[in-house]
Write an enzyme that holds these catalytic residues in place. Structure first.
Site, short mmCIF file in Angstrom:
data_model
loop_
_atom_site.label_atom_id
_atom_site.label_comp_id
_atom_site.label_asym_id
_atom_site.label_seq_id
_atom_site.Cartn_x
_atom_site.Cartn_y
_atom_site.Cartn_z
N SER A 137 -38.32 7.04 0.03
CA SER A 137 -38.99 6.29 1.10
C SER A 137 -40.13 7.10 1.68
CB SER A 137 -38.00 5.99 2.22
OG SER A 137 -38.67 5.43 3.33
N TYR A 150 -32.24 9.39 8.58
CA TYR A 150 -32.52 8.69 7.31
C TYR A 150 -33.67 9.40 6.60
CZ TYR A 150 -34.42 4.80 4.43
OH TYR A 150 -34.92 4.01 3.42
N1 LIG Z 1 -36.65 -2.20 2.95
C1 LIG Z 1 -37.48 -1.21 3.24
O1 LIG Z 1 -38.39 -1.35 4.09
C2 LIG Z 1 -37.38 0.10 2.50
C3 LIG Z 1 -38.38 1.06 2.71
C4 LIG Z 1 -38.31 2.27 2.06
C5 LIG Z 1 -37.26 2.53 1.20
N2 LIG Z 1 -36.28 1.59 1.00
C6 LIG Z 1 -35.18 1.93 0.08
O2 LIG Z 1 -35.12 0.95 -0.94
C7 LIG Z 1 -33.79 0.91 -1.47
C8 LIG Z 1 -33.32 -0.53 -1.56
O3 LIG Z 1 -33.18 -1.04 -0.23
P1 LIG Z 1 -33.45 -2.55 0.19
O4 LIG Z 1 -34.62 -2.57 1.09
O5 LIG Z 1 -33.44 -3.44 -1.01
O6 LIG Z 1 -32.22 -2.81 1.16
P2 LIG Z 1 -30.76 -3.37 0.89
O7 LIG Z 1 -30.84 -4.76 0.41
O8 LIG Z 1 -30.01 -3.08 2.16
O9 LIG Z 1 -30.21 -2.42 -0.28
C9 LIG Z 1 -29.47 -1.25 -0.12
C10 LIG Z 1 -28.27 -1.37 -1.02
O10 LIG Z 1 -27.50 -0.17 -1.05
C11 LIG Z 1 -26.14 -0.55 -1.02
N3 LIG Z 1 -25.24 0.50 -0.55
C12 LIG Z 1 -25.14 1.00 0.70
N4 LIG Z 1 -24.17 1.92 0.73
C13 LIG Z 1 -23.64 2.00 -0.53
C14 LIG Z 1 -22.61 2.77 -1.12
N5 LIG Z 1 -21.89 3.66 -0.43
N6 LIG Z 1 -22.34 2.60 -2.44
C15 LIG Z 1 -23.05 1.69 -3.17
N7 LIG Z 1 -24.03 0.92 -2.65
C16 LIG Z 1 -24.32 1.08 -1.34
C17 LIG Z 1 -26.14 -1.72 -0.05
O11 LIG Z 1 -24.96 -2.43 -0.08
P3 LIG Z 1 -24.47 -3.21 1.31
O12 LIG Z 1 -25.37 -4.40 1.45
O13 LIG Z 1 -23.05 -3.51 1.06
O14 LIG Z 1 -24.62 -2.23 2.43
C18 LIG Z 1 -27.34 -2.50 -0.55
O15 LIG Z 1 -27.03 -3.34 -1.64
C19 LIG Z 1 -32.94 1.78 -0.53
O16 LIG Z 1 -32.73 3.04 -1.11
C20 LIG Z 1 -33.80 1.91 0.71
O17 LIG Z 1 -33.50 3.10 1.42
C21 LIG Z 1 -36.32 0.38 1.62
#
Ligand SMILES: NC(=O)c1ccc[n+]([C@@H]2O[C@H](COP(=O)([O-])OP(=O)(O)OC[C@H]3O[C@@H](n4cnc5c(N)ncnc54)[C@H](OP(=O)(O)O)[C@@H]3O)[C@@H](O)[C@H]2O)c1
Length: 245
Positions: A137, A150
């Site tokens: 990120s 984070y």
């Molecule tokens: N959205 C943004 O603005 C943004 C910006 C920068 C980076 N990112 C990164 O992009 C990646 C994808 O995120 P996203 O935005 O698509 O959000 P998201 O839909 O919340 O995806 C995160 C995923 O990680 C899973 N997860 C959490 N804890 C876990 C565990 N202990 N074991 C296995 N899976 C687990 C979550 O499951 P649950 O739903 O059950 O919690 C969810 O499916 C993440 O690494 C996030 O940090 C996102």
């Protein structure tokens, strides 16, 4: 048949990435926690029907470190490449007073990612083939009061991926670091994000697949976040600490 492993397959960005690979005829392992299995199965069925590929769901929990070697051992055939989307934003204010929340943030975003990727990297290194894409990120580029727990875990992941890329270069295994800015997903639901700076998961997914296939090292997505972060990281500390970012 060769498979691609998607860790955290219920993530909104991961689902869009899975669809991109499926369009290209790639078969997929969709790895999620047990509570997301149903959702992953629905995604798998949808992709199989639409793109005539194989899509299997598998269970993984990033914080169940002891299970990771066995989780990977059971995948047959082994995936040709792996993408990691697992992440947990957490609650910064809560975490400042509650170490359990802090630990969850660090263990999900950093320790769990390292534990899983260590196992996979060793396999790819010994075979001299494979690729790894890690989603970090922009929050890892500079610690800010509003989300430095984070951010610090993501900074660790960024440095880990950089070292892994360096190590695996000699074996022909490529590692991509992805640094998204704001993305409209479940993670950011309810936040008041600036529309012009916020990407849809499908846009980010196209950037990720392109970066993997063009063997890019580090990408920002959307692209202009590279410039935004260049500005943010160049603000002198004596000025930065007075801001409310
Ligand atoms: N959205 C943004 O603005 C943004 C910006 C920068 C980076 N990112 C990164 O992009 C990646 C994808 O995120 P996203 O935005 O698509 O959000 P998201 O839909 O919340 O995806 C995160 C995923 O990680 C899973 N997860 C959490 N804890 C876990 C565990 N202990 N074991 C296995 N899976 C687990 C979550 O499951 P649950 O739903 O059950 O919690 C969810 O499916 C993440 O690494 C996030 O940090 C996102």
């Amino acid at each position: 048949m060769s498979y691609i492993l998607i860790l955290g397959a219920a993530s909104d960005i991961a689902k869009a990435v899975a669809a991109e690979y499926a369009k290209q005829g790639k078969s997929l392992y969709l790895a999620t926690r047990a509570q997301e299995k149903e959702e992953a199965e629905a995604t798998a069925t949808d992709l199989k029907v639409k793109y005539n590929i194989e899509a299997e769901t598998v269970e993984v929990d990033a914080v169940d470190f002891a299970s990771h070697a066995d989780f990977y051992e059971k995948l047959d055939p082994k995936p040709e490449g792996t993408l990691l989307f697992i992440g947990y934003l957490g609650d910064q204010i809560k975490a400042q007073a509650d170490f359990e929340e802090t630990q969850r943030i660090i263990n999900t975003n950093y320790v769990g990612a390292v534990s899983l990727l260590n196992v996979i990297a060793n396999d790819y290194e010994s075979k001299k083939s494979g690729f790894i894409v890690g989603v970090s990120s922009v929050a890892g580029d500079r610690g800010r009061q509003s989300n430095y727990l984070y951010g610090s875990a993501k900074a660790g992941l960024t440095a880990y991926l950089s070292g892994l890329r360096h190590r695996l270069y000699a074996s022909g295994v490529h590692v991509v670091t992805v640094k998204p800015g704001f993305v409209n997903t479940r993670m950011t639901e309810g936040m008041d994000l600036p529309a012009k700076l916020t990407a849809e998961p499908e846009e980010v997914a196209r950037d990720i697949v392109k970066a993997q296939q063009k063997r890019k090292n580090t990408i920002y997505t959307k692209w202009f976040w590279r410039c935004v972060m260049m500005v943010i990281t160049s603000i002198p500390e004596f000025v930065f600490k007075k801001t409310k970012l």
